[in-house]
Design an enzyme around this catalytic site. Structure first.
Site, PDB file in Angstrom:
ATOM      1  N   LYS A 167       0.890  -1.073  -0.110  1.00 21.78           N
ATOM      2  CA  LYS A 167      -0.269   0.072   0.049  1.00 21.78           C
ATOM      3  C   LYS A 167       0.827   1.086   0.052  1.00 21.78           C
ATOM      4  O   LYS A 167       0.523   2.140  -0.676  1.00 21.78           O
ATOM      5  CB  LYS A 167      -1.007   0.181   1.209  1.00 21.78           C
ATOM      6  CG  LYS A 167      -1.961  -1.172   1.417  1.00 21.78           C
ATOM      7  CD  LYS A 167      -2.822  -1.093   2.681  1.00 21.78           C
ATOM      8  CE  LYS A 167      -1.981  -1.250   3.831  1.00 21.78           C
ATOM      9  NZ  LYS A 167      -1.434  -2.261   4.162  1.00 21.78           N
ATOM     10  N   ARG A 170      -9.963   0.342   8.610  1.00 22.05           N
ATOM     11  CA  ARG A 170      -9.518  -1.169   8.936  1.00 22.05           C
ATOM     12  C   ARG A 170     -10.577  -2.029   9.777  1.00 22.05           C
ATOM     13  O   ARG A 170     -10.240  -2.999  10.236  1.00 22.05           O
ATOM     14  CB  ARG A 170      -8.318  -0.895   9.991  1.00 22.05           C
ATOM     15  CG  ARG A 170      -7.064  -0.822   9.345  1.00 22.05           C
ATOM     16  CD  ARG A 170      -5.940  -0.660  10.066  1.00 22.05           C
ATOM     17  NE  ARG A 170      -4.902  -1.389   9.992  1.00 22.05           N
ATOM     18  CZ  ARG A 170      -3.793  -0.683   9.237  1.00 22.05           C
ATOM     19  NH1 ARG A 170      -3.876   0.408   8.781  1.00 22.05           N
ATOM     20  NH2 ARG A 170      -2.645  -1.504   9.018  1.00 22.05           N
ATOM     21  N   ARG A 174      11.574  -5.827   5.068  1.00 19.46           N
ATOM     22  CA  ARG A 174      11.526  -4.524   4.887  1.00 19.46           C
ATOM     23  C   ARG A 174      12.475  -3.612   6.002  1.00 19.46           C
ATOM     24  O   ARG A 174      12.485  -4.040   6.929  1.00 19.46           O
ATOM     25  CB  ARG A 174      10.089  -3.900   5.401  1.00 19.46           C
ATOM     26  CG  ARG A 174      10.129  -2.209   5.330  1.00 19.46           C
ATOM     27  CD  ARG A 174       8.500  -1.994   5.305  1.00 19.46           C
ATOM     28  NE  ARG A 174       7.684  -2.429   6.318  1.00 19.46           N
ATOM     29  CZ  ARG A 174       6.326  -2.298   6.384  1.00 19.46           C
ATOM     30  NH1 ARG A 174       5.926  -1.864   5.607  1.00 19.46           N
ATOM     31  NH2 ARG A 174       5.748  -2.934   7.254  1.00 19.46           N
ATOM     32  N   ARG A 190      11.062  -1.654  11.147  1.00 22.15           N
ATOM     33  CA  ARG A 190      10.021  -1.276  11.720  1.00 22.15           C
ATOM     34  C   ARG A 190       9.667  -2.262  13.079  1.00 22.15           C
ATOM     35  O   ARG A 190       9.790  -3.496  12.958  1.00 22.15           O
ATOM     36  CB  ARG A 190       8.764  -1.184  10.910  1.00 22.15           C
ATOM     37  CG  ARG A 190       8.165  -0.028  10.744  1.00 22.15           C
ATOM     38  CD  ARG A 190       7.055   0.126   9.700  1.00 22.15           C
ATOM     39  NE  ARG A 190       5.746  -0.476  10.041  1.00 22.15           N
ATOM     40  CZ  ARG A 190       4.833  -0.416   9.320  1.00 22.15           C
ATOM     41  NH1 ARG A 190       4.817   0.342   8.320  1.00 22.15           N
ATOM     42  NH2 ARG A 190       3.738  -0.925   9.610  1.00 22.15           N
ATOM     43  N   ARG A 195      -0.738  -8.937  13.150  1.00 22.14           N
ATOM     44  CA  ARG A 195      -1.348  -8.060  12.145  1.00 22.14           C
ATOM     45  C   ARG A 195      -2.016  -9.003  10.944  1.00 22.14           C
ATOM     46  O   ARG A 195      -3.190  -8.366  10.755  1.00 22.14           O
ATOM     47  CB  ARG A 195      -0.136  -7.252  11.784  1.00 22.14           C
ATOM     48  CG  ARG A 195       0.353  -6.163  12.548  1.00 22.14           C
ATOM     49  CD  ARG A 195       1.844  -5.552  12.350  1.00 22.14           C
ATOM     50  NE  ARG A 195       1.979  -4.887  11.027  1.00 22.14           N
ATOM     51  CZ  ARG A 195       2.958  -4.829  10.279  1.00 22.14           C
ATOM     52  NH1 ARG A 195       4.055  -5.254  10.739  1.00 22.14           N
ATOM     53  NH2 ARG A 195       3.039  -4.223   9.145  1.00 22.14           N
TER      54      ARG A 195
HETATM   55  P1  AP5 Z   1       4.938  -1.553   1.782  1.00 23.57           P
HETATM   56  O1  AP5 Z   1       4.601  -0.764   0.672  1.00 23.57           O
HETATM   57  O2  AP5 Z   1       5.472  -0.904   3.119  1.00 23.57           O
HETATM   58  O3  AP5 Z   1       3.640  -2.266   2.367  1.00 23.57           O
HETATM   59  P2  AP5 Z   1       2.082  -1.749   3.160  1.00 23.57           P
HETATM   60  O4  AP5 Z   1       1.085  -2.399   2.618  1.00 23.57           O
HETATM   61  O5  AP5 Z   1       2.444  -0.193   3.281  1.00 23.57           O
HETATM   62  O6  AP5 Z   1       2.446  -2.271   4.590  1.00 23.57           O
HETATM   63  P3  AP5 Z   1       2.359  -1.915   6.056  1.00 23.57           P
HETATM   64  O7  AP5 Z   1       3.167  -2.747   6.896  1.00 23.57           O
HETATM   65  O8  AP5 Z   1       2.735  -0.406   5.991  1.00 23.57           O
HETATM   66  O9  AP5 Z   1       0.996  -2.036   6.481  1.00 23.57           O
HETATM   67  P4  AP5 Z   1       0.235  -2.059   7.763  1.00 23.57           P
HETATM   68  O10 AP5 Z   1      -1.175  -1.889   7.294  1.00 23.57           O
HETATM   69  O11 AP5 Z   1       0.398  -3.441   8.451  1.00 23.57           O
HETATM   70  O12 AP5 Z   1       0.779  -0.857   8.375  1.00 23.57           O
HETATM   71  P5  AP5 Z   1       0.319   0.653   8.831  1.00 23.57           P
HETATM   72  O13 AP5 Z   1       1.516   1.454   8.540  1.00 23.57           O
HETATM   73  O14 AP5 Z   1      -0.918   0.945   7.879  1.00 23.57           O
HETATM   74  O15 AP5 Z   1       5.734  -2.770   1.298  1.00 23.57           O
HETATM   75  C1  AP5 Z   1       6.133  -3.876   2.294  1.00 23.57           C
HETATM   76  C2  AP5 Z   1       7.654  -4.369   1.835  1.00 23.57           C
HETATM   77  O16 AP5 Z   1       7.289  -4.921   0.598  1.00 23.57           O
HETATM   78  C3  AP5 Z   1       8.657  -3.284   1.487  1.00 23.57           C
HETATM   79  O17 AP5 Z   1       9.605  -3.553   2.002  1.00 23.57           O
HETATM   80  C4  AP5 Z   1       8.443  -3.074   0.081  1.00 23.57           C
HETATM   81  O18 AP5 Z   1       9.909  -2.620  -0.353  1.00 23.57           O
HETATM   82  C5  AP5 Z   1       8.134  -4.496  -0.418  1.00 23.57           C
HETATM   83  N1  AP5 Z   1       7.527  -4.588  -1.744  1.00 23.57           N
HETATM   84  C6  AP5 Z   1       6.452  -3.654  -2.021  1.00 23.57           C
HETATM   85  N2  AP5 Z   1       5.963  -3.922  -3.046  1.00 23.57           N
HETATM   86  C7  AP5 Z   1       6.650  -5.023  -3.437  1.00 23.57           C
HETATM   87  C8  AP5 Z   1       6.565  -5.899  -4.655  1.00 23.57           C
HETATM   88  N3  AP5 Z   1       5.645  -5.568  -5.783  1.00 23.57           N
HETATM   89  N4  AP5 Z   1       7.195  -6.975  -4.785  1.00 23.57           N
HETATM   90  C9  AP5 Z   1       7.922  -7.185  -3.773  1.00 23.57           C
HETATM   91  N5  AP5 Z   1       8.340  -6.571  -2.693  1.00 23.57           N
HETATM   92  C10 AP5 Z   1       7.464  -5.441  -2.562  1.00 23.57           C
HETATM   93  O19 AP5 Z   1      -0.263   0.396  10.087  1.00 23.57           O
HETATM   94  C11 AP5 Z   1       0.427   0.186  11.488  1.00 23.57           C
HETATM   95  C12 AP5 Z   1      -0.160   0.208  12.480  1.00 23.57           C
HETATM   96  O20 AP5 Z   1      -0.755   1.269  12.776  1.00 23.57           O
HETATM   97  C13 AP5 Z   1      -1.546  -0.976  12.618  1.00 23.57           C
HETATM   98  O21 AP5 Z   1      -0.863  -2.306  12.777  1.00 23.57           O
HETATM   99  C14 AP5 Z   1      -2.162  -0.266  13.706  1.00 23.57           C
HETATM  100  O22 AP5 Z   1      -1.579  -0.718  14.776  1.00 23.57           O
HETATM  101  C15 AP5 Z   1      -2.070   1.098  13.327  1.00 23.57           C
HETATM  102  N6  AP5 Z   1      -3.069   1.627  12.411  1.00 23.57           N
HETATM  103  C16 AP5 Z   1      -3.124   2.392  11.265  1.00 23.57           C
HETATM  104  N7  AP5 Z   1      -4.280   2.636  10.818  1.00 23.57           N
HETATM  105  C17 AP5 Z   1      -5.273   2.443  11.527  1.00 23.57           C
HETATM  106  C18 AP5 Z   1      -6.476   2.176  11.689  1.00 23.57           C
HETATM  107  N8  AP5 Z   1      -7.109   2.789  10.460  1.00 23.57           N
HETATM  108  N9  AP5 Z   1      -7.112   1.827  12.700  1.00 23.57           N
HETATM  109  C19 AP5 Z   1      -6.406   1.407  13.771  1.00 23.57           C
HETATM  110  N10 AP5 Z   1      -4.970   1.160  13.773  1.00 23.57           N
HETATM  111  C20 AP5 Z   1      -4.418   1.798  12.715  1.00 23.57           C
HETATM  112 MG    MG Z   2       2.450   0.977   4.693  1.00 19.35          MG
END
Ligand code: AP5
Ligand code: MG
Length: 213
Positions: free
Chosen positions: A13, A88, A125, A158, A169
């Protein structure tokens, strides 16, 4: 207007939202990034969120609503917002609908990635502590190990990418977040994009879809 970009942890994402922001000028709004900023700055929200995020659980809905409102208040009426990480759960999806007069959701796009690929993406990552740029030790390494190509900052894992948090997660996604796909399906807004392949290939799929909205 809003385009929701959803997908399991590690689905890409953030990677895709950054590309879409840079290449076609969408405004990226990542609730995960906003929360990490609060944690880094030690704000009241950061104090509530830090430990919850580290365990891989969801931060309470009322905290997220404050963040969402604050971010959306600064958005111009004609701007397309790409929402990365919100909603979410069903309650957040309902809450977002209450803002529809000013911020209608035009599509909810799910990046679909196999669980084993998600785990290897998250375990490899690395993120820049200064500018937030994202790398992967094998599929997208920085030129110099541990150093950001863009700003020279230090790269680190992270805290929620350790295996115990990743398991939580992924579980939270399946039980609590996946039901929003049906929520948007029932409203004719759901679209799915294959999230495997090169980032540039996935970008092509997404940008074609978004331009058609
Ligand atoms: P990346 O692009 O970083 O993936 P992502 O989908 O953004 O993954 P996240 O871990 O950020 O998602 P998340 O939803 O768990 O975390 P968030 O920060 O939103 O890519 C991942 C890796 O893959 C990278 O190394 C990249 O280089 C590689 N990659 C990318 N594309 C690729 C490809 N095509 N091929 C190969 N490799 C590839 O949330 C974190 C925390 O915040 C949550 O757990 C929760 O505690 C809190 N939070 C956030 N939003 C809310 C909400 N709305 N409600 C409640 N809590 C929330
Ligand atoms: Mg992300």
């Amino acid at each position: 207007m809003i385009v929701v970009l959803t997908g399991a942890p590690g689905a890409g994402k953030g990677t895709q939202a950054d590309m879409l922001a840079e290449k076609i000028g969408l405004k990226k709004l990542s609730t995960g990034d906003a929360l990490r900023k609060h944690v880094k700055e030690g704000t009241d929200i950061g104090k509530i969120a830090g430990a919850i995020m580290e365990r891989g659980e969801l931060v309470p809905d009322d905290v997220l609503f404050k963040i969402l409102k604050a971010e959306l208040d600064g958005v111009k009426a004609d701007q397309i917002v790409l929402l990365d990480g919100y909603p979410r759960n069903l309650s957040q999806a309902e809450t977002l609908q209450t803002l529809k007069d000013r911020h209608p959701v035009k599509a909810a796009i799910h990046l679909d990635v196999d669980r084993s690929a998600l785990i290897s993406r998250l375990s490899g990552r690395r993120v820049c502590g200064s500018c937030g740029a994202t790398y992967h030790v094998s599929t997208n390494p920085s030129k110099k190990e541990g150093i950001c190509d863009k700003c020279g900052g230090e790269l680190a894992q992270r805290k929620d990418d350790k295996p115990e948090s990743v398991a939580v997660r992924l579980d939270v996604f399946e039980k609590t977040t996946r039901p929003i796909l049906e929520f948007y399906g029932a409203r004719g807004l759901y679209k799915q994009v294959k999230g495997e392949g090169l980032p540039s290939e996935i970008y092509e799929r997404l940008s074609k879809l978004i331009k058609a909205i």
